[in-house]
Design a protein around this motif. Structure first.
Motif, PDB file in Angstrom:
ATOM      1  N   UNK A 141       0.938  -1.184   0.134  1.00 17.37           N
ATOM      2  CA  UNK A 141       0.051  -0.048  -0.088  1.00 17.37           C
ATOM      3  C   UNK A 141       0.720   1.286  -0.096  1.00 17.37           C
ATOM      4  N   UNK A 142       0.185   2.448   0.377  1.00 17.44           N
ATOM      5  CA  UNK A 142       1.167   3.579   0.100  1.00 17.44           C
ATOM      6  C   UNK A 142       2.050   3.622   1.402  1.00 17.44           C
ATOM      7  N   UNK A 143       2.000   3.082   2.138  1.00 19.47           N
ATOM      8  CA  UNK A 143       2.864   3.016   3.199  1.00 19.47           C
ATOM      9  C   UNK A 143       4.139   1.997   3.139  1.00 19.47           C
ATOM     10  N   UNK A 144       4.102   1.104   1.934  1.00 18.89           N
ATOM     11  CA  UNK A 144       5.211   0.271   1.683  1.00 18.89           C
ATOM     12  C   UNK A 144       4.722  -1.017   1.235  1.00 18.89           C
ATOM     13  N   UNK A 145       5.811  -1.977   1.205  1.00 20.81           N
ATOM     14  CA  UNK A 145       5.430  -3.378   0.748  1.00 20.81           C
ATOM     15  C   UNK A 145       6.293  -4.017   1.566  1.00 20.81           C
ATOM     16  N   UNK A 146       5.472  -5.456   1.795  1.00 15.16           N
ATOM     17  CA  UNK A 146       6.365  -6.613   2.650  1.00 15.16           C
ATOM     18  C   UNK A 146       5.967  -7.888   1.767  1.00 15.16           C
ATOM     19  N   UNK A 147       6.810  -8.559   1.547  1.00 14.72           N
ATOM     20  CA  UNK A 147       6.897 -10.020   0.939  1.00 14.72           C
ATOM     21  C   UNK A 147       7.761 -10.968   1.605  1.00 14.72           C
ATOM     22  N   UNK A 148       7.659 -12.290   1.007  1.00 14.41           N
ATOM     23  CA  UNK A 148       8.780 -13.467   1.410  1.00 14.41           C
ATOM     24  C   UNK A 148       9.324 -13.968   0.065  1.00 14.41           C
ATOM     25  N   UNK A 149      10.434 -14.171  -0.013  1.00 15.04           N
ATOM     26  CA  UNK A 149      11.102 -14.979  -1.083  1.00 15.04           C
ATOM     27  C   UNK A 149      10.803 -16.197  -0.932  1.00 15.04           C
ATOM     28  N   UNK A 150      10.128 -16.797  -1.927  1.00 13.58           N
ATOM     29  CA  UNK A 150       9.646 -18.216  -2.082  1.00 13.58           C
ATOM     30  C   UNK A 150      10.776 -19.315  -2.688  1.00 13.58           C
ATOM     31  N   UNK A 151      11.709 -18.693  -3.155  1.00 13.55           N
ATOM     32  CA  UNK A 151      12.814 -19.771  -3.587  1.00 13.55           C
ATOM     33  C   UNK A 151      14.106 -19.601  -3.086  1.00 13.55           C
ATOM     34  N   UNK A 152      14.146 -19.499  -1.594  1.00 14.82           N
ATOM     35  CA  UNK A 152      15.441 -19.499  -0.868  1.00 14.82           C
ATOM     36  C   UNK A 152      15.397 -20.498   0.448  1.00 14.82           C
ATOM     37  N   UNK A 153      15.483 -21.871  -0.024  1.00 17.67           N
ATOM     38  CA  UNK A 153      15.171 -22.879   1.338  1.00 17.67           C
ATOM     39  C   UNK A 153      16.711 -22.689   1.849  1.00 17.67           C
ATOM     40  N   UNK A 154      16.616 -22.729   3.252  1.00 19.69           N
ATOM     41  CA  UNK A 154      17.813 -23.061   3.874  1.00 19.69           C
ATOM     42  C   UNK A 154      18.187 -24.589   4.292  1.00 19.69           C
ATOM     43  N   UNK A 155      19.275 -24.667   4.979  1.00 24.32           N
ATOM     44  CA  UNK A 155      19.386 -26.079   5.312  1.00 24.32           C
ATOM     45  C   UNK A 155      18.959 -26.516   6.727  1.00 24.32           C
ATOM     46  N   UNK A 156      18.500 -25.398   7.365  1.00 24.16           N
ATOM     47  CA  UNK A 156      17.931 -25.500   8.745  1.00 24.16           C
ATOM     48  C   UNK A 156      16.426 -26.226   8.572  1.00 24.16           C
ATOM     49  N   UNK A 157      16.215 -27.034   9.425  1.00 26.13           N
ATOM     50  CA  UNK A 157      14.899 -27.805   9.391  1.00 26.13           C
ATOM     51  C   UNK A 157      13.800 -27.157  10.194  1.00 26.13           C
ATOM     52  N   UNK A 158      12.748 -27.019   9.799  1.00 26.22           N
ATOM     53  CA  UNK A 158      11.530 -26.647  10.586  1.00 26.22           C
ATOM     54  C   UNK A 158      11.469 -26.941  12.109  1.00 26.22           C
ATOM     55  N   UNK A 159      11.516 -28.378  12.271  1.00 28.17           N
ATOM     56  CA  UNK A 159      11.852 -29.056  13.628  1.00 28.17           C
ATOM     57  C   UNK A 159      12.799 -28.511  14.212  1.00 28.17           C
ATOM     58  N   UNK A 160      13.843 -27.875  13.767  1.00 21.01           N
ATOM     59  CA  UNK A 160      15.106 -27.338  14.639  1.00 21.01           C
ATOM     60  C   UNK A 160      14.703 -26.094  15.432  1.00 21.01           C
ATOM     61  N   UNK A 161      13.775 -25.384  14.962  1.00 15.36           N
ATOM     62  CA  UNK A 161      13.226 -23.990  15.348  1.00 15.36           C
ATOM     63  C   UNK A 161      11.792 -24.118  15.753  1.00 15.36           C
ATOM     64  N   UNK A 162      11.014 -24.639  14.963  1.00 16.53           N
ATOM     65  CA  UNK A 162       9.398 -24.612  15.440  1.00 16.53           C
ATOM     66  C   UNK A 162       8.752 -25.985  15.444  1.00 16.53           C
ATOM     67  N   UNK A 163       9.370 -26.830  16.320  1.00 14.83           N
ATOM     68  CA  UNK A 163       9.247 -28.168  16.275  1.00 14.83           C
ATOM     69  C   UNK A 163       7.586 -28.550  16.304  1.00 14.83           C
ATOM     70  N   UNK A 164       6.866 -27.710  16.816  1.00 15.03           N
ATOM     71  CA  UNK A 164       5.337 -27.995  16.882  1.00 15.03           C
ATOM     72  C   UNK A 164       4.807 -27.901  15.371  1.00 15.03           C
ATOM     73  N   UNK A 165       5.356 -26.946  14.637  1.00 17.04           N
ATOM     74  CA  UNK A 165       4.902 -26.744  13.424  1.00 17.04           C
ATOM     75  C   UNK A 165       5.364 -27.866  12.286  1.00 17.04           C
ATOM     76  N   UNK A 166       6.436 -28.557  12.533  1.00 21.63           N
ATOM     77  CA  UNK A 166       7.086 -29.366  11.503  1.00 21.63           C
ATOM     78  C   UNK A 166       6.457 -30.243  10.863  1.00 21.63           C
ATOM     79  N   UNK A 167       5.180 -30.786  11.478  1.00 22.96           N
ATOM     80  CA  UNK A 167       4.430 -32.032  10.916  1.00 22.96           C
ATOM     81  C   UNK A 167       3.555 -31.158   9.884  1.00 22.96           C
ATOM     82  N   UNK A 168       3.388 -30.073  10.082  1.00 18.75           N
ATOM     83  CA  UNK A 168       2.382 -29.416   8.878  1.00 18.75           C
ATOM     84  C   UNK A 168       3.243 -28.651   7.997  1.00 18.75           C
ATOM     85  N   UNK A 169       4.734 -28.636   7.881  1.00 14.78           N
ATOM     86  CA  UNK A 169       5.421 -27.960   6.964  1.00 14.78           C
ATOM     87  C   UNK A 169       5.485 -28.865   5.641  1.00 14.78           C
ATOM     88  N   UNK A 170       5.390 -28.104   4.444  1.00 15.49           N
ATOM     89  CA  UNK A 170       5.530 -28.784   3.271  1.00 15.49           C
ATOM     90  C   UNK A 170       6.812 -29.364   2.956  1.00 15.49           C
TER      91      UNK A 170
END
Length: 197
Positions: free
Chosen positions: A34-63
């Motif tokens: 909007x007129x105040x700026x923009x926010x987004x996420x880069x969809x194609x930059x996977x890291x080697x860090x597993x979801x379970x390593x930082x948010x274990x509770x959400x790991x089972x739902x991560x694609x």
């Protein structure tokens, strides 16, 4: 100031001319614009860090791949969850739903929305079609993205729900360009290093 037409929910695809290494061949999903700026996420930059390593509770739902993605260069110590809630879920009429989505999920565009990572994962477990976790985000101040668009740094294209959960995120730049029905489809063949031609 001129009125800003919202690009929320669209993709920014880095042009070959974009020199910023943070966004080389990046595909950015705009979560807010909007007129105040923009926010987004880069969809194609996977890291080697597993979801379970930082948010274990959400790991089972991560694609797949079940890793954290680098959403951009801003606030790398914060996490954002982006998920797709399939259309059928909205028709169930369950009590877990508020206005236009399940509790713990806020619609951004179509079936794509932000997940409240402080909420219990079981609240959303049956509703989510796919989930990606991003460390950091991409941000632009007022008018900054518009200037970059004028300079030819980005192509703006429609997103598809499957972009959020692409099983081959490293090929997303080419895949998004290839599906365009105009001259952008040819850009998908642009070599990684034109000087080698």
């Amino acid at each position: 100031m001129t009125e800003v037409s919202s690009l929320t929910g669209r993709l920014l695809v880095a042009t070959p001319a974009l020199a910023d290494p943070n966004f080389d061949r990046a595909v950015v999903l705009l979560l807010d614009h909007d007129e105040e700026g923009s926010l987004g996420v880069v969809l194609n930059r996977p890291t080697p860090v597993g979801v379970a390593d930082i948010l274990e509770a959400w790991a089972a739902l991560a694609g797949e791949p079940g890793v954290v993605f680098q959403g951009g260069p801003v606030s790398l110590d914060s996490a954002l969850g982006v998920a797709v809630v399939p259309g059928e879920a909205h028709e169930k009429g369950t009590s877990d739903f508020t206005g236009d989505g399940p509790l713990g999920w806020r619609r951004v565009h179509g079936a794509i929305g932000l997940v409240d990572l402080e909420a219990p994962p079981e609240l959303l477990a049956t509703e989510l079609g796919s989930l990606r976790i991003f460390a950091g985000y991409s941000g632009w101040g007022p008018g900054q993205l518009e200037d970059e668009l004028v300079e030819g740094a980005w192509y703006v294209v429609e997103s598809e729900p499957g972009d959020v959960s692409s099983p081959d995120p490293l090929q997303l730049w080419r895949a998004v360009l290839r599906r365009q029905r105009n001259e952008l489809a040819m850009v998908a063949t642009y070599p990684d290093d034109p000087s080698l031609n």
